[in-house]
Design a protein around this motif. Structure first.
Motif, PDB file in Angstrom:
ATOM      1  N   SER A 192      -3.121   3.285   5.485  1.00 27.12           N
ATOM      2  CA  SER A 192      -4.281   3.347   4.576  1.00 27.12           C
ATOM      3  C   SER A 192      -4.433   4.764   4.056  1.00 27.12           C
ATOM      4  O   SER A 192      -4.341   5.724   4.839  1.00 27.12           O
ATOM      5  N   GLY A 193      -4.681   4.898   2.777  1.00 24.36           N
ATOM      6  CA  GLY A 193      -4.926   6.220   2.181  1.00 24.36           C
ATOM      7  C   GLY A 193      -3.680   6.858   1.590  1.00 24.36           C
ATOM      8  O   GLY A 193      -3.786   7.821   0.834  1.00 24.36           O
ATOM      9  N   VAL A 194      -2.498   6.322   1.910  1.00 22.88           N
ATOM     10  CA  VAL A 194      -1.262   6.909   1.360  1.00 22.88           C
ATOM     11  C   VAL A 194      -1.150   6.514  -0.116  1.00 22.88           C
ATOM     12  O   VAL A 194      -1.269   5.341  -0.467  1.00 22.88           O
ATOM     13  N   GLU A 195      -0.939   7.535  -0.963  1.00 20.36           N
ATOM     14  CA  GLU A 195      -0.817   7.261  -2.394  1.00 20.36           C
ATOM     15  C   GLU A 195       0.640   6.948  -2.719  1.00 20.36           C
ATOM     16  O   GLU A 195       1.523   7.778  -2.492  1.00 20.36           O
ATOM     17  N   ILE A 196       0.872   5.745  -3.211  1.00 23.97           N
ATOM     18  CA  ILE A 196       2.254   5.322  -3.498  1.00 23.97           C
ATOM     19  C   ILE A 196       2.276   4.608  -4.842  1.00 23.97           C
ATOM     20  O   ILE A 196       1.359   3.837  -5.155  1.00 23.97           O
ATOM     21  N   GLU A 197       3.278   4.905  -5.651  1.00 22.74           N
ATOM     22  CA  GLU A 197       3.407   4.249  -6.959  1.00 22.74           C
ATOM     23  C   GLU A 197       4.065   2.893  -6.740  1.00 22.74           C
ATOM     24  O   GLU A 197       5.025   2.794  -5.968  1.00 22.74           O
TER      25      GLU A 197
END
Ligand SMILES: Cc1ncc(COP(=O)(O)O)c(C=O)c1O
Length: 392
Positions: A217-222
């Protein structure tokens, strides 16, 4: 003729209970999980049950599991997704290892050709990464560290907890390819200190074509797939309900059997080492064991033929064994009919000819001591046949 399958690291047969659980989702419960009517809702419920079971198994939240088409897609999603998300911050450096599966290696090489810096860390001759080397490789531009949990060719277990601790200290995202460890040894995303983790069903007696990427949760991934808003908008495309249900069931079976399976594989590995010592005693210098025996899972054993004694192509050994009913592999990629030396065996410091003569045995639930004994005897017949030819 007797047939012995010792290639479980390549794939496993589907567990009968898994197939049984999947069947209704091909026929009666066929709805599209995005449909609002009851057909769709039933399918959706099945997906969410599988997601929850898988999440519990790795100590994650269900919302952190994104289903993919397998380990390859999960690895590509992790690498490209994090790389692209970090471009705007000017972070374009990735740290990985020389012994990754091609799903990670080739994705990183593609990024390297397109403006990214990638550090491919060396391993020791035991096939293990030194966490200090990871630390030394970090730069202010590092956006991702990707180190596999268990190597698919030699079975070595990497010090993921320690590398994860370093990644945490430096605030860098950490991905592990757990395709060969998931369902075989404990995989707990918190204990391992990982932000992203890939796994696949067909290595654990589940169906082919389904895997997942764990995204903390919270990891920014495209996102990688564009289209519909399935998988909470992170992976477009209608979900394969039967495959997901099968994956969930395979995990349920693994959760029950993992300790027994591990002990069984351990017994088979010890037997194979004992039997090889015995049967190959007169030509023992011809065989080289690859990777650490202790810091590895018991499901995989990998040998090369010492090229300074005799040169034999792995292909000749694998076909020779196949004729005698024993299925093994060389564990490396075969492109356009010509075998390339394994990048993993080369990374251990072996010469190219030795790396070209590598054979991987990988054990599974249905294997017996008799299977191992039979395989070693046939392995000896094939190898000693070449040795005799070379002496003439
Ligand atoms: C370590 C590792 N990563 C990734 C993969 C790819 O997984 P899949 O076959 O599900 O695409 C494999 C399969 O052999 C593997 O062993």
């Amino acid at each position: 003729m007797r047939r012995v399958y010792l290639d479980h690291a390549a794939t496993t047969p589907i567990e009968p209970d898994v197939l049984k659980a999947m069947m209704p989702y091909f026929t009666e419960i066929f709805g599209n999980p995005s449909s609002v009517h009851q057909f769709g809702r039933e399918a959706k419920v099945a997906i969410e049950e599988a997601r929850e079971r898988i999440a519990n198994f790795i100590n994650a939240k269900p919302s952190e599991i994104v289903f993919t088409s397998g380990g390859t897609e999960a690895d590509n999603f992790a690498i490209f997704g994090i790389a692209i998300a970090n471009l705007k911050r000017g972070k374009n450096h990735i740290i990985t290892t020389q012994i990754e599966h091609h799903a990670v290696l080739d994705a990183c090489m593609f990024l390297q050709k397109n403006g990214f810096d990638v550090t491919f860390l060396k391993v020791g001759s035991d096939g293990i990464i030194d966490p200090d080397d990871v630390k030394q490789a970090i730069t202010p531009r590092t956006c991702l560290i990707s180190v596999m949990h268990v190597n698919n060719e030699i079975g070595t277990i990497q010090p993921i907890e320690a590398i994860g601790q370093i990644a945490k200290e430096y605030g860098i995202l950490f991905h592990t390819d757990a395709v060969q460890s998931f369902g075989k040894i404990d995989v707990d995303v918190d204990k391992l200190n990982v932000d992203l983790l890939s796994a696949s069903a067909h290595k654990i007696y589940g169906p082919k074509g389904i895997g997942f990427l764990y995204i903390r949760s919270g990891v920014e991934i495209e996102k990688f797939h564009h289209g519909g808003s399935q998988e909470a908008g992170r992976r477009a495309g209608t979900e394969s309900v039967p495959l997901i249900v099968g994956f969930g069931k395979a995990v349920e079976v693994c959760a029950e059997r993992m300790i027994n399976d591990f002990e069984h594989a351990k017994m088979l590995k010890e037997r194979m080492l004992y039997k090889i010592n015995d049967v190959f005693s007169e030509i023992s210098d011809v065989l080289l064991l690859n990777g650490s025996v202790d810091k590895s899972i018991p499901h995989i054993l990998n040998f090369s033929i010492n090229s300074s004694k005799i040169e034999i192509d792995a292909e000749a050994i694998i076909y020779g064994l196949d004729i005698k009913g024993v299925a093994v592999s060389n564990g490396s990629a075969c492109t356009s009919g010509s075998l390339r030396p394994s990048h993993v065996i080369m990374a251990l410091g072996r010469d190219e000819k030795t790396a070209l003569s590598t054979v991987r045995f990988s054990f599974g639930r249905a294997n017996s001591i008799d299977d191992v004994d039979y395989a070693v005897e046939k392995f000896y017949e094939v190898v000693s046949g070449f040795v005799k030819l070379a002496v003439k």
